[in-house]
Write a protein that holds these residues in place. Structure first.
Motif, PDB file in Angstrom:
ATOM      1  N   ASN A 211      11.399  -5.265   4.946  1.00  0.00           N
ATOM      2  CA  ASN A 211      10.631  -4.351   4.116  1.00  0.00           C
ATOM      3  C   ASN A 211      10.263  -5.060   2.818  1.00  0.00           C
ATOM      4  O   ASN A 211      11.131  -5.615   2.135  1.00  0.00           O
ATOM      5  CB  ASN A 211      11.443  -3.090   3.821  1.00  0.00           C
ATOM      6  CG  ASN A 211      10.642  -2.072   3.012  1.00  0.00           C
ATOM      7  OD1 ASN A 211      10.441  -2.236   1.820  1.00  0.00           O
ATOM      8  ND2 ASN A 211      10.204  -1.018   3.683  1.00  0.00           N
ATOM      9  N   GLY A 214       7.554  -1.622   0.458  1.00  0.00           N
ATOM     10  CA  GLY A 214       7.316  -0.453   1.278  1.00  0.00           C
ATOM     11  C   GLY A 214       6.625  -0.698   2.600  1.00  0.00           C
ATOM     12  O   GLY A 214       6.220   0.246   3.283  1.00  0.00           O
ATOM     13  N   GLU A 215       6.501  -1.960   3.015  1.00  0.00           N
ATOM     14  CA  GLU A 215       5.818  -2.283   4.266  1.00  0.00           C
ATOM     15  C   GLU A 215       6.617  -3.328   5.041  1.00  0.00           C
ATOM     16  O   GLU A 215       7.178  -4.250   4.444  1.00  0.00           O
ATOM     17  CB  GLU A 215       4.416  -2.813   3.963  1.00  0.00           C
ATOM     18  CG  GLU A 215       3.536  -3.028   5.184  1.00  0.00           C
ATOM     19  CD  GLU A 215       2.123  -3.451   4.808  1.00  0.00           C
ATOM     20  OE1 GLU A 215       1.319  -3.712   5.731  1.00  0.00           O
ATOM     21  OE2 GLU A 215       1.821  -3.524   3.602  1.00  0.00           O
TER      22      GLU A 215
END
Length: 238
Positions: A211, A214-215
């Motif tokens: 991560n 947030g991705e």
């Protein structure tokens, strides 16, 4: 020819000569590639030749007034100054490549341009940042786990990044600096405080799906982070 027209003609001659000299200096110093894609460098050679030819023609007309071309309109100092302004800026502002201060709106994680078979055939340690982003576009993050990475770029951080997170970044250049586009690879390094934001670094490590801001992305787990000089060619070409 009046004294005013004579002064304007001399000014035009100096501007033409100055433009030719400036382009020649960019070519010789290598600074030309701070502004345009290397594929189009030949245009600067042509441009310098044209400016010198125009300057020589203007000088010949001064020496032999009978060769002076008939002007259908008068050129005033306003036009001369408008033409001279870009040359003055070019001389007064030092030539440099784009860096972190030119980023407005963040770094892209998406590839720019279309990858070729030759690009995808490169071994991991031979890939630059643009090559990797093209690869990332072809598979899920986990497929890149443990692949070795060895890239050069400048350090970029955004407020959403943790203290140990950064982007190792470069600008791509399709034509000239007007279409320059910042790209980067996510990375994590325990020793990030040892390098300055915006400085050029060599990053060595291995990719891990993780991560990042947030991705889920392939993130470089940095093993070696060392400061380096800016590359002779700082841009990447799609």
């Amino acid at each position: 020819m009046s004294a005013r027209e004579s002064r304007i003609d001399w000014a035009k001659l100096l501007i033409l000569l100055g433009m030719g000299i400036y382009l020649t200096q960019l070519i010789i110093s290598g600074n030309l590639l701070n502004y345009i894609n290397q594929r189009f460098a030949w245009l600067a050679y042509v441009g310098a030749g044209i400016f010198f030819a125009l300057a020589a023609t203007s000088l010949l007309q001064r020496i032999k007034p009978s060769l002076h071309a008939h002007q259908h309109y008068a050129i005033g100092w306003d036009i001369v100054l408008v033409v001279a302004f870009p040359l003055a800026l070019a001389v007064l502002i030092p030539s440099r490549s784009l860096g972190i201060e030119a980023i407005n709106g963040g770094i892209s994680l998406r590839p720019v341009g279309v990858g070729t078979a030759a690009t995808f055939a490169r071994s991991p340690l031979d890939r630059n940042i643009l090559d990797w982003l093209r690869e990332f576009n072809r598979a899920v993050p986990a497929e890149f786990n443990d692949l070795p990475v060895d890239v050069i770029g400048f350090v970029y951080q955004e407020p959403v990044h943790d203290d140990d997170e950064f982007m190792v970044s470069r600008f791509t250049l399709s034509c000239c600096v007007a279409d320059a586009f910042p790209i980067g690879m996510p990375a994590r390094a325990d020793s990030l405080d040892e390098v300055a934001i915006g400085s050029w670094v060599r990053v060595q490590g291995r990719l891990q799906a993780a991560n990042f801001a947030g991705e889920l992305l392939p993130v470089i787990a940095v093993e070696v982070l060392e400061a380096v000089d800016e590359p002779e060619q700082p841009y990447l070409y799609p």
